[in-house]
Design an enzyme around this catalytic site. Structure first.
Site, mmCIF file in Angstrom:
data_model
loop_
_atom_site.group_PDB
_atom_site.id
_atom_site.type_symbol
_atom_site.label_atom_id
_atom_site.label_comp_id
_atom_site.label_asym_id
_atom_site.label_seq_id
_atom_site.Cartn_x
_atom_site.Cartn_y
_atom_site.Cartn_z
ATOM 1 C CD GLN A 1 34.396 71.578 8.028
ATOM 2 O OE1 GLN A 1 33.511 72.435 8.026
ATOM 3 N NE2 GLN A 1 35.669 71.895 7.870
ATOM 4 C CE LYS B 1 33.277 76.076 8.773
ATOM 5 N NZ LYS B 1 33.481 75.100 7.700
ATOM 6 C CG ASP C 1 31.338 75.490 2.257
ATOM 7 O OD1 ASP C 1 31.903 76.385 2.904
ATOM 8 O OD2 ASP C 1 31.201 74.324 2.660
HETATM 9 N N1 GUN Z 1 37.452 72.412 5.106
HETATM 10 C C1 GUN Z 1 38.401 73.372 5.121
HETATM 11 N N2 GUN Z 1 37.895 74.558 4.766
HETATM 12 C C2 GUN Z 1 36.586 74.356 4.518
HETATM 13 C C3 GUN Z 1 35.519 75.212 4.109
HETATM 14 O O1 GUN Z 1 35.670 76.429 3.882
HETATM 15 N N3 GUN Z 1 34.311 74.614 3.961
HETATM 16 C C4 GUN Z 1 34.120 73.293 4.173
HETATM 17 N N4 GUN Z 1 32.902 72.806 3.983
HETATM 18 N N5 GUN Z 1 35.077 72.470 4.552
HETATM 19 C C5 GUN Z 1 36.311 73.006 4.724
#
Ligand code: GUN
Length: 283
Positions: free
Chosen positions: A96, A52, A119
């Site tokens: 996350q 990311k 998100d």
């Molecule tokens: N863990 C797995 N997928 C995601 C996601 O799309 N966003 C976040 N913040 N954590 C995750």
């Protein structure tokens, strides 16, 4: 079979986004910014967060990683989120997942300002999504919809089978597909005969987190198959779809890796840009 090339589509969209950012940044005096909170040392999470951050650099989004200790107190996380909420130079905040068990995931997700929720996990943003109002959409469902659109796959009238009912993927994706005119079946761990349901489907979304669970006998000839699964098996990334078997049956299929993964990251970047624009009162 046509490969749904998420890496290519995401790269093209990222390039467009980079141009948009270059267009707006001189007027606003700064580029968009994303703060990423990672708690603990889960190797998969570390790798996602790294991806990311790199993607932010590609498009010109400023990003900052807050890597907190596995044993961090909830109070410290709350303070960090509140500081980021109050910081006018932060557009997007991402926690996350998963986070360590001693922390209250629901509480922390909903503590992130709904206006900085990169998100789209905040209960208000999810509520808006379920009521078909304009909102920040969760990244993976948004990325899957963009991928289908790019290949001019119109899901209206299709039977779509979503395997998985998580708040992050299965459930919101079912909503978006329904809005786009598909008839939805959502399958999950309690579903009795999964193959019966997947076999009726014109579009299968595999988002259960079980390696190679969708085998070729479960797929109708000519179906579109989107694999959201990312499973690590003996050090290799494997999807929820048995790619080698299904590729001879499906009309369209996403690879793992380089399918939905890059689209999810692109959607996160697009969300951050959307939040940035709305912080400068641009719809
Ligand atoms: N863990 C797995 N997928 C995601 C996601 O799309 N966003 C976040 N913040 N954590 C995750």
């Amino acid at each position: 079979m046509i490969l749904l090339d998420g890496l290519k589509v995401a790269s093209e969209r990222n390039l467009k986004l980079k141009e948009e950012i270059e267009k707006y940044a001189p007027t606003f005096g700064r580029v968009p910014s994303l703060s990423i909170i990672l708690i603990g040392d889960n190797p998969a999470s570390q790798s996602y967060v790294k991806g990311k951050g790199k993607a932010c650099e590609t498009v010109g989004i400023a990003h900052k990683l807050y890597h907190l200790n596995e044993n961090v107190s909830e109070f410290e996380v709350v303070q960090l989120i509140e500081d980021l909420n109050d910081n006018p130079n932060v557009d997007g905040i991402l926690l996350q997942l998963p986070i360590p068990k001693h922390l209250d995931e629901e509480k922390l997700i909903n503590l992130i300002s709904k206006d900085k929720d990169a998100d789209g996990f905040h209960v208000i943003n999810q509520g808006n999504l379920y009521q078909k109002r304009k909102t920040i959409k969760p990244a993976t469902p948004k990325g899957v919809m963009s991928l289908l659109e790019t290949y001019q796959i119109n899901v209206s009238g299709m039977n779509a089978c979503v395997v998985g009912r998580s708040n992050i993927v299965g459930f919101p994706l079912a909503r978006l597909l329904m809005d786009a005119g598909a008839t939805i079946t959502v399958c999950h761990t309690k579903t009795k005969d999964l193959g019966y349901h997947t076999k009726q489907a014109d579009l299968i979304i595999a988002a259960a987190g079980r390696p190679k669970m969708i085998t070729k006998d479960m797929v109708k000839k000519g179906a579109i198959v989107v694999d959201v699964g990312v499973n690590r098996v003996e050090g290799k990334l494997v999807g929820d779809v048995d790619f080698d078997g299904v590729k001879d049956i499906a009309a369209y299929l996403t690879p793992v890796p380089k399918g939905v993964g890059p689209m999810t990251i692109n959607a996160l970047l697009e969300n951050t840009f959307e939040l940035y624009l709305s912080h400068f009162n641009i719809e």
